[in-house]
Design a protein around this motif. Structure first.
Motif, mmCIF file in Angstrom:
data_model
loop_
_atom_site.group_PDB
_atom_site.id
_atom_site.type_symbol
_atom_site.label_atom_id
_atom_site.label_comp_id
_atom_site.label_asym_id
_atom_site.label_seq_id
_atom_site.Cartn_x
_atom_site.Cartn_y
_atom_site.Cartn_z
ATOM 1 N N LYS A 108 41.368 41.457 49.884
ATOM 2 C CA LYS A 108 41.159 41.625 51.331
ATOM 3 C C LYS A 108 40.255 40.525 51.895
ATOM 4 O O LYS A 108 40.228 40.308 53.101
ATOM 5 N N THR A 109 39.481 39.853 51.011
ATOM 6 C CA THR A 109 38.561 38.806 51.463
ATOM 7 C C THR A 109 38.680 37.558 50.580
ATOM 8 O O THR A 109 37.672 37.054 50.066
ATOM 9 N N PRO A 110 39.875 37.014 50.416
ATOM 10 C CA PRO A 110 40.052 35.911 49.460
ATOM 11 C C PRO A 110 39.207 34.675 49.761
ATOM 12 O O PRO A 110 38.794 33.975 48.839
ATOM 13 N N ASN A 111 38.933 34.415 51.012
ATOM 14 C CA ASN A 111 38.175 33.216 51.378
ATOM 15 C C ASN A 111 36.665 33.416 51.303
ATOM 16 O O ASN A 111 35.917 32.459 51.481
ATOM 17 N N LEU A 112 36.219 34.642 51.055
ATOM 18 C CA LEU A 112 34.790 34.920 50.997
ATOM 19 C C LEU A 112 34.283 35.119 49.571
ATOM 20 O O LEU A 112 33.073 35.149 49.340
ATOM 21 N N ILE A 113 35.185 35.252 48.617
ATOM 22 C CA ILE A 113 34.810 35.485 47.217
ATOM 23 C C ILE A 113 34.219 34.200 46.636
ATOM 24 O O ILE A 113 34.833 33.131 46.733
ATOM 25 N N PRO A 114 33.040 34.288 46.017
ATOM 26 C CA PRO A 114 32.470 33.096 45.376
ATOM 27 C C PRO A 114 33.397 32.560 44.283
ATOM 28 O O PRO A 114 34.079 33.329 43.594
ATOM 29 N N LEU A 115 33.418 31.251 44.134
ATOM 30 C CA LEU A 115 34.256 30.643 43.099
ATOM 31 C C LEU A 115 33.803 31.069 41.706
ATOM 32 O O LEU A 115 34.616 31.201 40.800
ATOM 33 N N ASP A 116 32.503 31.274 41.549
ATOM 34 C CA ASP A 116 31.939 31.661 40.261
ATOM 35 C C ASP A 116 31.938 33.188 40.158
ATOM 36 O O ASP A 116 31.008 33.842 40.617
ATOM 37 N N HIS A 117 33.005 33.736 39.593
ATOM 38 C CA HIS A 117 33.144 35.189 39.481
ATOM 39 C C HIS A 117 33.904 35.547 38.209
ATOM 40 O O HIS A 117 34.477 34.677 37.554
ATOM 41 N N THR A 118 33.879 36.811 37.877
ATOM 42 C CA THR A 118 34.656 37.355 36.767
ATOM 43 C C THR A 118 35.741 38.243 37.367
ATOM 44 O O THR A 118 35.485 38.944 38.345
ATOM 45 N N SER A 119 36.922 38.212 36.784
ATOM 46 C CA SER A 119 38.017 39.069 37.239
ATOM 47 C C SER A 119 38.394 40.052 36.141
ATOM 48 O O SER A 119 38.497 39.679 34.975
ATOM 49 N N ILE A 120 38.604 41.291 36.555
ATOM 50 C CA ILE A 120 39.110 42.327 35.663
ATOM 51 C C ILE A 120 40.418 42.834 36.268
ATOM 52 O O ILE A 120 40.446 43.237 37.433
ATOM 53 N N THR A 121 41.470 42.782 35.473
ATOM 54 C CA THR A 121 42.761 43.301 35.908
ATOM 55 C C THR A 121 43.076 44.532 35.067
ATOM 56 O O THR A 121 42.981 44.487 33.841
ATOM 57 N N LEU A 122 43.397 45.617 35.746
ATOM 58 C CA LEU A 122 43.752 46.874 35.080
ATOM 59 C C LEU A 122 45.224 47.186 35.313
ATOM 60 O O LEU A 122 45.727 47.002 36.420
ATOM 61 N N LYS A 123 45.885 47.669 34.249
ATOM 62 C CA LYS A 123 47.270 48.132 34.357
ATOM 63 C C LYS A 123 47.357 49.480 33.677
ATOM 64 O O LYS A 123 46.716 49.710 32.646
ATOM 65 N N GLU A 124 48.176 50.351 34.241
ATOM 66 C CA GLU A 124 48.462 51.623 33.570
ATOM 67 C C GLU A 124 49.672 51.416 32.674
ATOM 68 O O GLU A 124 50.712 50.927 33.117
ATOM 69 N N LEU A 125 49.517 51.796 31.417
ATOM 70 C CA LEU A 125 50.604 51.672 30.450
ATOM 71 C C LEU A 125 51.480 52.921 30.491
ATOM 72 O O LEU A 125 51.043 53.974 30.978
ATOM 73 N N PRO A 126 52.710 52.846 29.991
ATOM 74 C CA PRO A 126 53.612 53.999 30.022
ATOM 75 C C PRO A 126 53.041 55.261 29.366
ATOM 76 O O PRO A 126 53.367 56.372 29.777
ATOM 77 N N ASP A 127 52.170 55.096 28.367
ATOM 78 C CA ASP A 127 51.595 56.258 27.686
ATOM 79 C C ASP A 127 50.347 56.804 28.386
ATOM 80 O O ASP A 127 49.685 57.701 27.884
ATOM 81 N N GLY A 128 49.997 56.234 29.563
ATOM 82 C CA GLY A 128 48.846 56.722 30.323
ATOM 83 C C GLY A 128 47.547 55.989 30.030
ATOM 84 O O GLY A 128 46.575 56.132 30.763
ATOM 85 N N ARG A 129 47.529 55.218 28.941
ATOM 86 C CA ARG A 129 46.327 54.422 28.662
ATOM 87 C C ARG A 129 46.254 53.272 29.652
ATOM 88 O O ARG A 129 47.195 53.001 30.388
ATOM 89 N N ARG A 130 45.105 52.599 29.659
ATOM 90 C CA ARG A 130 44.904 51.474 30.555
ATOM 91 C C ARG A 130 44.727 50.199 29.741
ATOM 92 O O ARG A 130 44.131 50.221 28.663
ATOM 93 N N GLN A 131 45.243 49.115 30.291
ATOM 94 C CA GLN A 131 45.034 47.798 29.703
ATOM 95 C C GLN A 131 44.109 47.052 30.638
ATOM 96 O O GLN A 131 44.375 46.952 31.842
ATOM 97 N N LEU A 132 43.028 46.535 30.110
ATOM 98 C CA LEU A 132 42.046 45.780 30.883
ATOM 99 C C LEU A 132 42.056 44.350 30.369
ATOM 100 O O LEU A 132 41.977 44.107 29.152
ATOM 101 N N VAL A 133 42.174 43.403 31.278
ATOM 102 C CA VAL A 133 42.074 41.987 30.934
ATOM 103 C C VAL A 133 40.916 41.427 31.730
ATOM 104 O O VAL A 133 40.878 41.538 32.962
ATOM 105 N N LEU A 134 39.961 40.842 31.012
ATOM 106 C CA LEU A 134 38.766 40.275 31.633
ATOM 107 C C LEU A 134 38.870 38.756 31.554
ATOM 108 O O LEU A 134 39.087 38.196 30.486
ATOM 109 N N ASN A 135 38.759 38.089 32.698
ATOM 110 C CA ASN A 135 38.781 36.611 32.775
ATOM 111 C C ASN A 135 37.528 36.133 33.467
ATOM 112 O O ASN A 135 37.126 36.639 34.450
#
Length: 135
Positions: A108-135
């Motif tokens: 919602k604020t792509p132009n305001l996010i500092p360049l120096d940040h960490t990203s976490i992406t979450l996905k729900e897997l078919p079995d209900g568990r979650r996959q987290l990828v940290l970059n």
């Protein structure tokens, strides 16, 4: 870093996230209902916040004090209509405060996010568990 966990293992996943080298601004990317707020609550718990935590959906930001006296901010930007609304609330001051900022819906604020940040992406897997990828 990649972690797969069930909701029963979310505190363990939060500990793993906090043991990784993360920046003070952490972005959480996931669809509605995948568990961004639940993960952030677990992270906040692991940092020793004793007060009740909730999603700042209506206030946009909640401030918490950790067990060690540090301040952290939890943002839910879902209700923002424009970046200008975020700028008007002083979001840049939070982001550059040096305090931990945990941000839901950062797109919602792509132009305001500092360049120096960490990203976490979450996905729900078919079995209900979650996959987290940290970059």
């Amino acid at each position: 870093m990649e972690i797969t966990f069930s909701l029963d293992e979310i505190d363990k996943a939060a500990k793993q996230v906090l043991s990784a080298p993360i920046k003070s601004v952490v972005l959480f990317h996931a669809g509605m209902g995948v568990g961004k707020t639940t993960l952030i609550k677990a992270i906040v718990r692991q940092l020793g916040v004793k007060e009740m935590t909730s999603s700042p959906t209506f206030s946009l930001v909640n401030e918490y004090e950790t067990e060690s006296g540090d301040i952290l901010y939890h943002f839910d930007l879902y209700r923002l209509n424009t970046e200008e609304e975020a700028y008007d609330m002083g979001i840049d001051e939070y982001f550059y405060s040096g305090n931990l900022c945990l941000i839901e819906w950062p797109e919602k604020t792509p132009n305001l996010i500092p360049l120096d940040h960490t990203s976490i992406t979450l996905k729900e897997l078919p079995d209900g568990r979650r996959q987290l990828v940290l970059n």
